[in-house]
Design an enzyme around this catalytic site. Structure first.
Site, PDB file in Angstrom:
ATOM      1  N   CYS A 277       0.649   4.550   8.139  1.00 42.38           N
ATOM      2  CA  CYS A 277       0.337   3.576   9.180  1.00 42.38           C
ATOM      3  C   CYS A 277      -1.159   3.614   9.506  1.00 42.38           C
ATOM      4  CB  CYS A 277       1.163   3.883  10.430  1.00 42.38           C
ATOM      5  SG  CYS A 277       0.788   2.785  11.813  1.00 42.38           S
TER       6      CYS A 277
ATOM      7  N   GLU B 257       6.067  -7.049  -8.626  1.00 40.90           N
ATOM      8  CA  GLU B 257       6.024  -8.165  -7.655  1.00 40.90           C
ATOM      9  C   GLU B 257       7.321  -8.977  -7.688  1.00 40.90           C
ATOM     10  OE1 GLU B 257       3.701  -8.305  -5.523  1.00 40.90           O
ATOM     11  OE2 GLU B 257       1.863  -7.520  -6.420  1.00 40.90           O
TER      12      GLU B 257
ATOM     13  N   CYS C 203       4.271   0.762  15.476  1.00 44.03           N
ATOM     14  CA  CYS C 203       3.010   0.011  15.553  1.00 44.03           C
ATOM     15  C   CYS C 203       3.122  -1.407  14.981  1.00 44.03           C
ATOM     16  CB  CYS C 203       1.904   0.768  14.829  1.00 44.03           C
ATOM     17  SG  CYS C 203       1.596   2.418  15.508  1.00 44.03           S
TER      18      CYS C 203
ATOM     19  N   GLN D 187       9.504  -9.659  -5.622  1.00 49.46           N
ATOM     20  CA  GLN D 187       9.839 -10.522  -4.463  1.00 49.46           C
ATOM     21  C   GLN D 187       9.409 -11.962  -4.684  1.00 49.46           C
ATOM     22  OE1 GLN D 187       7.406  -8.211  -4.346  1.00 49.46           O
ATOM     23  NE2 GLN D 187       5.567  -9.290  -3.712  1.00 49.46           N
TER      24      GLN D 187
ATOM     25  N   PHE E  21       0.813  -1.229   0.000  1.00 52.64           N
ATOM     26  CA  PHE E  21       0.000   0.000   0.000  1.00 52.64           C
ATOM     27  C   PHE E  21       0.849   1.283   0.000  1.00 52.64           C
ATOM     28  CE2 PHE E  21      -1.933  -3.344   2.678  1.00 52.64           C
ATOM     29  CZ  PHE E  21      -2.898  -3.775   1.780  1.00 52.64           C
ATOM     30  N   SER E  22       2.093   1.171  -0.482  1.00 48.65           N
ATOM     31  CA  SER E  22       2.958   2.355  -0.500  1.00 48.65           C
ATOM     32  C   SER E  22       3.054   2.974  -1.896  1.00 48.65           C
ATOM     33  CB  SER E  22       4.354   1.988   0.018  1.00 48.65           C
ATOM     34  OG  SER E  22       4.971   1.053  -0.858  1.00 48.65           O
TER      35      SER E  22
ATOM     36  N   LYS F 125       4.012   1.265  -4.936  1.00 50.26           N
ATOM     37  CA  LYS F 125       5.092   0.737  -5.801  1.00 50.26           C
ATOM     38  C   LYS F 125       4.608   0.524  -7.240  1.00 50.26           C
ATOM     39  CE  LYS F 125       5.720  -2.988  -3.368  1.00 50.26           C
ATOM     40  NZ  LYS F 125       4.661  -2.760  -2.347  1.00 50.26           N
TER      41      LYS F 125
HETATM   42  P1  TMP Z   1       1.883  -5.356  -3.244  1.00 50.08           P
HETATM   43  O1  TMP Z   1       3.296  -5.060  -2.871  1.00 50.08           O
HETATM   44  O2  TMP Z   1       1.576  -5.069  -4.673  1.00 50.08           O
HETATM   45  O3  TMP Z   1       0.920  -4.730  -2.309  1.00 50.08           O
HETATM   46  O4  TMP Z   1       1.697  -6.944  -3.145  1.00 50.08           O
HETATM   47  C1  TMP Z   1       2.425  -7.716  -2.237  1.00 50.08           C
HETATM   48  C2  TMP Z   1       2.001  -9.164  -2.316  1.00 50.08           C
HETATM   49  O5  TMP Z   1       2.894  -9.934  -1.508  1.00 50.08           O
HETATM   50  C3  TMP Z   1       0.594  -9.489  -1.803  1.00 50.08           C
HETATM   51  O6  TMP Z   1      -0.006 -10.456  -2.635  1.00 50.08           O
HETATM   52  C4  TMP Z   1       0.820 -10.092  -0.442  1.00 50.08           C
HETATM   53  C5  TMP Z   1       2.163 -10.758  -0.598  1.00 50.08           C
HETATM   54  N1  TMP Z   1       2.993 -10.901   0.608  1.00 50.08           N
HETATM   55  C6  TMP Z   1       3.579 -12.140   0.867  1.00 50.08           C
HETATM   56  O7  TMP Z   1       3.399 -13.098   0.111  1.00 50.08           O
HETATM   57  N2  TMP Z   1       4.369 -12.285   1.978  1.00 50.08           N
HETATM   58  C7  TMP Z   1       4.618 -11.248   2.840  1.00 50.08           C
HETATM   59  O8  TMP Z   1       5.354 -11.440   3.816  1.00 50.08           O
HETATM   60  C8  TMP Z   1       4.000  -9.968   2.566  1.00 50.08           C
HETATM   61  C9  TMP Z   1       4.246  -8.798   3.486  1.00 50.08           C
HETATM   62  C10 TMP Z   1       3.195  -9.852   1.437  1.00 50.08           C
HETATM   63 MG    MG Z   2       1.698  -3.737  -6.206  1.00 47.94          MG
HETATM   64 ZN    ZN Z   3       2.086   3.702  13.545  1.00 49.95          ZN
END
Ligand code: TMP
Ligand code: MG
Ligand code: ZN
Length: 189
Positions: free
Chosen positions: A146, A90, A181, A92, A19-20, A22
């Site tokens: 937050c 995505e 938090c 990661q 929710f930042s 990206k």
């Molecule tokens: P976003 O960065 O576009 O909001 O999507 C992040 C995605 O990563 C969302 O599908 C949730 C997932 N996620 C994990 O699989 N493991 C984690 O530890 C976190 C924080 C998010």
């Molecule tokens: Mg995203």
């Molecule tokens: Zn906070």
């Protein structure tokens, strides 16, 4: 004055909590690439099945066409020779090979823009983003707000019990928190 000589490539990383903004930032940069009439391709990993498979989509629903790939190898093989800019969302969820693939693409003269989570639900570095940060020319850290106190937030709180690092979800199971938090599961009293 033009200080960028020849067709030199580079890597840009956009990272932060959920929710930042990206994906929003990635879409913004890619729209400017469209305006410049440059050849581009956008990729995302198959694992992210939250929205339509043919788009990258931000939380506030702006979207841009993309191609899903199963691995960093498939990503590399899908990049066309004439492509000047490669966008990846995505990140990661990709394997460790993504770092070498981004390096190769940049060495071939392409601009590579990568977006992804820098920390997981426990606040641990989310690979391969840390390795990408080390090799990137440009880094943008995005901050959310937050949900508890309204301060800038760079952590993602998981709201359900799960030990899996990968757990696809949205506002139903995640929220943005500041370092004060943020309460990773397991540390709860
Ligand atoms: P976003 O960065 O576009 O909001 O999507 C992040 C995605 O990563 C969302 O599908 C949730 C997932 N996620 C994990 O699989 N493991 C984690 O530890 C976190 C924080 C998010
Ligand atoms: Mg995203
Ligand atoms: Zn906070």
């Amino acid at each position: 004055m033009n200080i960028v000589k020849d067709h030199i490539g580079w890597i840009e990383v956009i990272c932060g909590s959920m929710f930042s903004g990206k994906t929003e930032e990635l879409i913004r940069r890619m729209r400017r690439v469209q305006i410049a009439k440059q050849q581009y391709q956008i990729f995302k990993p198959t694992i992210d099945d939250r929205y339509h498979h043919k788009y990258i989509v931000s939380h506030n629903k702006s979207k841009l066409g993309s191609v899903q790939v199963k691995s960093s190898k498939q990503l590399y093989e899908s990049v066309r020779k004439e492509t000047e800019v490669v966008g990846i969302d995505e990140a990661q969820f990709f394997d460790e090979g993504l770092v070498e693939v981004c390096q190769k693409l940049a060495n071939e003269g392409k601009r590579v823009i990568v977006a992804g989570l820098d920390q997981d639900y426990l606040g641990r570095p989310f690979h391969p983003i840390p390795e990408l940060l080390a090799t990137a020319e440009y880094i943008t850290k995005t901050l959310a707000i937050c949900t508890q106190c309204g301060n800038p937030a760079n952590r993602t709180q998981r709201l359900v019990e799960s030990d899996e690092e990968i757990l696809v979800g949205e506002k139903d199971i995640y929220e943005a928190r500041c370092r004060k938090c943020f309460q990773p599961m397991g540390e709860k009293k």
